[in-house]
Design an enzyme around this catalytic site. Structure first.
Site, PDB file in Angstrom:
ATOM      1  N   MET A   1     -14.506  -1.095   6.642  1.00 53.24           N
ATOM      2  CA  MET A   1     -13.147  -0.527   6.657  1.00 53.24           C
ATOM      3  C   MET A   1     -12.997   0.552   5.577  1.00 53.24           C
ATOM      4  O   MET A   1     -13.954   0.905   4.899  1.00 53.24           O
ATOM      5  CB  MET A   1     -12.121  -1.620   6.447  1.00 53.24           C
ATOM      6  CG  MET A   1     -11.849  -2.439   7.690  1.00 53.24           C
ATOM      7  SD  MET A   1     -10.514  -3.627   7.385  1.00 53.24           S
ATOM      8  CE  MET A   1     -10.114  -4.108   9.058  1.00 53.24           C
ATOM      9  N   GLY A   2     -11.774   1.037   5.408  1.00 55.15           N
ATOM     10  CA  GLY A   2     -11.519   2.030   4.359  1.00 55.15           C
ATOM     11  C   GLY A   2     -10.600   3.157   4.781  1.00 55.15           C
ATOM     12  O   GLY A   2     -10.288   4.045   3.981  1.00 55.15           O
TER      13      GLY A   2
ATOM     14  N   ILE B   1      -7.369  -2.951   0.158  1.00 56.12           N
ATOM     15  CA  ILE B   1      -8.826  -3.092   0.035  1.00 56.12           C
ATOM     16  C   ILE B   1      -9.478  -1.709   0.060  1.00 56.12           C
ATOM     17  O   ILE B   1     -10.595  -1.549  -0.377  1.00 56.12           O
ATOM     18  CB  ILE B   1      -9.437  -3.980   1.147  1.00 56.12           C
ATOM     19  CG1 ILE B   1      -9.244  -3.358   2.529  1.00 56.12           C
ATOM     20  CG2 ILE B   1      -8.893  -5.391   1.084  1.00 56.12           C
ATOM     21  CD1 ILE B   1     -10.197  -3.933   3.582  1.00 56.12           C
ATOM     22  N   ASP B   2      -8.772  -0.696   0.596  1.00 59.10           N
ATOM     23  CA  ASP B   2      -9.371   0.634   0.770  1.00 59.10           C
ATOM     24  C   ASP B   2      -9.549   1.370  -0.560  1.00 59.10           C
ATOM     25  O   ASP B   2     -10.301   2.336  -0.644  1.00 59.10           O
ATOM     26  CB  ASP B   2      -8.492   1.492   1.684  1.00 59.10           C
ATOM     27  CG  ASP B   2      -8.245   0.837   3.034  1.00 59.10           C
ATOM     28  OD1 ASP B   2      -9.049  -0.021   3.440  1.00 59.10           O
ATOM     29  OD2 ASP B   2      -7.238   1.192   3.688  1.00 59.10           O
TER      30      ASP B   2
ATOM     31  N   HIS C   1     -11.895  -7.313   9.911  1.00 54.33           N
ATOM     32  CA  HIS C   1     -10.938  -8.030   9.070  1.00 54.33           C
ATOM     33  C   HIS C   1     -11.563  -9.118   8.203  1.00 54.33           C
ATOM     34  O   HIS C   1     -10.879  -9.667   7.331  1.00 54.33           O
ATOM     35  CB  HIS C   1      -9.810  -8.604   9.934  1.00 54.33           C
ATOM     36  CG  HIS C   1      -8.958  -7.526  10.539  1.00 54.33           C
ATOM     37  ND1 HIS C   1      -9.333  -6.846  11.660  1.00 54.33           N
ATOM     38  CD2 HIS C   1      -7.796  -6.976  10.118  1.00 54.33           C
ATOM     39  CE1 HIS C   1      -8.418  -5.934  11.947  1.00 54.33           C
ATOM     40  NE2 HIS C   1      -7.477  -5.990  11.015  1.00 54.33           N
TER      41      HIS C   1
ATOM     42  N   GLY D   1       0.833  -1.200   0.000  1.00 53.88           N
ATOM     43  CA  GLY D   1       0.000   0.000   0.000  1.00 53.88           C
ATOM     44  C   GLY D   1       0.868   1.251   0.000  1.00 53.88           C
ATOM     45  O   GLY D   1       2.089   1.184  -0.221  1.00 53.88           O
TER      46      GLY D   1
ATOM     47  N   ARG E   1     -29.222  -2.021  16.074  1.00 46.44           N
ATOM     48  CA  ARG E   1     -28.103  -2.918  16.345  1.00 46.44           C
ATOM     49  C   ARG E   1     -26.958  -2.516  15.424  1.00 46.44           C
ATOM     50  O   ARG E   1     -27.195  -2.035  14.316  1.00 46.44           O
ATOM     51  CB  ARG E   1     -28.458  -4.382  16.044  1.00 46.44           C
ATOM     52  CG  ARG E   1     -29.551  -4.964  16.917  1.00 46.44           C
ATOM     53  CD  ARG E   1     -29.053  -5.266  18.336  1.00 46.44           C
ATOM     54  NE  ARG E   1     -30.046  -5.981  19.116  1.00 46.44           N
ATOM     55  CZ  ARG E   1     -31.009  -5.397  19.836  1.00 46.44           C
ATOM     56  NH1 ARG E   1     -31.109  -4.074  19.867  1.00 46.44           N
ATOM     57  NH2 ARG E   1     -31.870  -6.144  20.523  1.00 46.44           N
TER      58      ARG E   1
ATOM     59  N   GLU F   1     -15.419   3.318   8.584  1.00 52.29           N
ATOM     60  CA  GLU F   1     -14.725   3.459   9.882  1.00 52.29           C
ATOM     61  C   GLU F   1     -14.147   4.868  10.062  1.00 52.29           C
ATOM     62  O   GLU F   1     -13.960   5.339  11.178  1.00 52.29           O
ATOM     63  CB  GLU F   1     -13.619   2.415  10.019  1.00 52.29           C
ATOM     64  CG  GLU F   1     -12.515   2.552   8.964  1.00 52.29           C
ATOM     65  CD  GLU F   1     -11.408   1.520   9.085  1.00 52.29           C
ATOM     66  OE1 GLU F   1     -11.468   0.660   9.982  1.00 52.29           O
ATOM     67  OE2 GLU F   1     -10.469   1.588   8.263  1.00 52.29           O
TER      68      GLU F   1
ATOM     69  N   ARG G   1     -11.006  -8.554   4.678  1.00 57.35           N
ATOM     70  CA  ARG G   1      -9.696  -8.804   4.062  1.00 57.35           C
ATOM     71  C   ARG G   1      -9.455 -10.292   3.795  1.00 57.35           C
ATOM     72  O   ARG G   1      -8.503 -10.646   3.099  1.00 57.35           O
ATOM     73  CB  ARG G   1      -8.577  -8.266   4.968  1.00 57.35           C
ATOM     74  CG  ARG G   1      -8.604  -6.769   5.113  1.00 57.35           C
ATOM     75  CD  ARG G   1      -7.224  -6.152   5.168  1.00 57.35           C
ATOM     76  NE  ARG G   1      -6.294  -6.751   6.049  1.00 57.35           N
ATOM     77  CZ  ARG G   1      -5.702  -6.147   7.081  1.00 57.35           C
ATOM     78  NH1 ARG G   1      -6.038  -4.889   7.363  1.00 57.35           N
ATOM     79  NH2 ARG G   1      -4.811  -6.757   7.806  1.00 57.35           N
TER      80      ARG G   1
HETATM   81  O1  F6P Z   1      -5.622  -0.496   4.930  1.00 59.52           O
HETATM   82  C1  F6P Z   1      -6.349  -1.669   5.038  1.00 59.52           C
HETATM   83  C2  F6P Z   1      -7.032  -1.748   6.371  1.00 59.52           C
HETATM   84  O2  F6P Z   1      -7.773  -2.949   6.409  1.00 59.52           O
HETATM   85  C3  F6P Z   1      -7.905  -0.560   6.729  1.00 59.52           C
HETATM   86  O3  F6P Z   1      -9.137  -0.562   6.065  1.00 59.52           O
HETATM   87  C4  F6P Z   1      -7.990  -0.700   8.227  1.00 59.52           C
HETATM   88  O4  F6P Z   1      -8.222   0.531   8.863  1.00 59.52           O
HETATM   89  C5  F6P Z   1      -6.612  -1.212   8.587  1.00 59.52           C
HETATM   90  O5  F6P Z   1      -6.077  -1.805   7.418  1.00 59.52           O
HETATM   91  C6  F6P Z   1      -6.602  -2.213   9.702  1.00 59.52           C
HETATM   92  O6  F6P Z   1      -5.277  -2.526   9.979  1.00 59.52           O
HETATM   93  P1  F6P Z   1      -4.835  -3.684  10.969  1.00 59.52           P
HETATM   94  O7  F6P Z   1      -4.824  -4.954  10.176  1.00 59.52           O
HETATM   95  O8  F6P Z   1      -3.481  -3.270  11.396  1.00 59.52           O
HETATM   96  O9  F6P Z   1      -5.831  -3.743  12.076  1.00 59.52           O
END
Ligand code: F6P
Length: 359
Positions: free
Chosen positions: A181-182, A138-139, A283, A114, A277, A234, A286
């Site tokens: 995420m993002g 993924i962002d 994760h 990245g 809720r 997030e 990912r």
């Molecule tokens: O950059 C990818 C990412 O998944 C983000 O979306 C998220 O904020 C961050 O990495 C989370 O990182 P870690 O795996 O260190 O918790």
């Protein structure tokens, strides 16, 4: 310069498609007589012997569909900031990496990572290591490429999660808030939100007013809808407010975002009187198998990276400029964030469809 042997490493958070890039690099390099060496755990794998291994076409057979990375990765620390103890005595981390790169007889390095990893790669490039970069996240927030592999898989997963939440929200007449995420960009939230038919989408690019969100959800109820779905990136934050963090930035670690979904959920429940809720996808976005789009993009990236190496186009990274895979100078792409532009058609279409962004 004739290229005989190249190293490959993956750095930063994992993204579905990393293995597809490794496979494409190894197969296309091997087929033109270039040996490949896999380096474990990002640049750390170059600190001591024993953390690298030759990669042949056979070693990468069957990994196309696997998430994660067969090489391992880390997403902390800047090699240019610290000294380390090595088997040859203490020395700056970066000096050791350069020393070992030459000792191993490598002619170039493919760095798949990245923004942070690519910025570090660029610094190594300035210190004489011939680098070709492959952008991943993924962002989808890397400047210079329309898409990064991993994004499509994350969006597909989040969309499926929203579909599932629709079912239970409808059954219980609830408002469900899903946090995706993002980091500082709202791409995942926007795409998964529209793909999943969310009623409100909160993204970092548009600080939200919670009373606008709740008003819209109430109006929706008045029109007969007894449930609603809210997607919060997030990195979303209220007008005049700040980011919600799970962990502050410290020594070797960047700040960790998270928690806005629960806050929004609580506020919506309070203001609407409805049962709410929240769920954090975290994760899970990912993990898993890359989509076919991500496998193909990753494969194209890997193939192009080897072409760039053969042409001696160092200091560049591959990029997607539909319909083509092109190259860009790494230095022109790092240190910035590609956020959702306010005139982006998907944003405008979502608004036209009645989705609120809280603005
Ligand atoms: O950059 C990818 C990412 O998944 C983000 O979306 C998220 O904020 C961050 O990495 C989370 O990182 P870690 O795996 O260190 O918790």
């Amino acid at each position: 310069m004739s290229i005989r042997r190249i190293g490959i490493l993956t750095g930063g958070g994992d993204a579905p498609g990393l293995n597809a890039v490794i496979r494409a690099v190894v197969k296309s390099a091997t087929n033109c007589g270039i040996e490949c060496v896999g380096i474990e755990d990002s640049f750390d794998g170059l600190l001591e012997p024993g953390r690298t291994r030759p990669l042949t076409s056979r070693d990468v057979t069957g990994i196309l569909r696997l998430g994660g990375t067969i090489l391992g990765t880390i997403n902390r620390g800047n090699p240019f900031d610290r000294a380390i103890d090595t088997s040859d005595g203490p020395m700056p981390y970066s000096e050791r990496v350069i020393q070992m790169f030459h000792k191993m007889g490598l002619d170039a390095l493919v760095v798949i990572g990245g923004d942070g990893t690519l910025a570090i790669a660029h610094q190594f490039g300035q210190q004489g290591i011939p680098i070709v970069g492959v952008p991943k996240t993924i962002d989808n927030d890397i400047v210079g490429t329309t898409n990064c592999f991993g994004f499509d898989t994350a969006v597909a997963f989040a969309t499926d999660a929203i579909d599932r939440l629709h079912v239970t929200a409808e059954a219980h007449h609830r408002i469900m808030v899903v946090e995706v995420m993002g980091r500082y960009a709202g791409w995942i939230a926007l795409y998964a939100g529209v793909g999943g038919g969310a009623d409100a989408i909160l993204i970092p690019e548009i600080p939200f007013d919670i009373s606008i969100v709740t008003r819209q959800l109430r109006e929706r109820e008045q029109r007969g809808a007894r449930f609603s779905i809210v997607v919060a990136a997030e990195g979303a934050f209220p007008k005049g407010g700040t980011l919600t963090l799970l962990e502050e930035k410290r020594a070797d670690h960047v700040e960790r975002l998270g928690g806005i979904g629960a806050q929004v959920c609580e506020a919506i429940g309070r203001e609407t009187g409805k049962e709410t809720r929240s769920v954090v996808l975290g994760h899970l976005q990912r993990g898993g198998t890359p989509t076919s789009f991500d496998r193909i993009l990753a494969t194209r990236f890997g193939g192009k990276a080897v072409e760039l190496i053969k042409h001696g186009a160092f200091g560049t990274m591959v990029a997607f400029d539909p319909p083509d895979i092109i190259s860009r100078l790494i230095v022109e792409c790092v240190g910035k964030t590609k956020t959702v532009p306010m005139d982006f058609d998907l944003l405008k279409t979502a608004k036209a469809l009645g989705v609120t962004f809280g603005d």
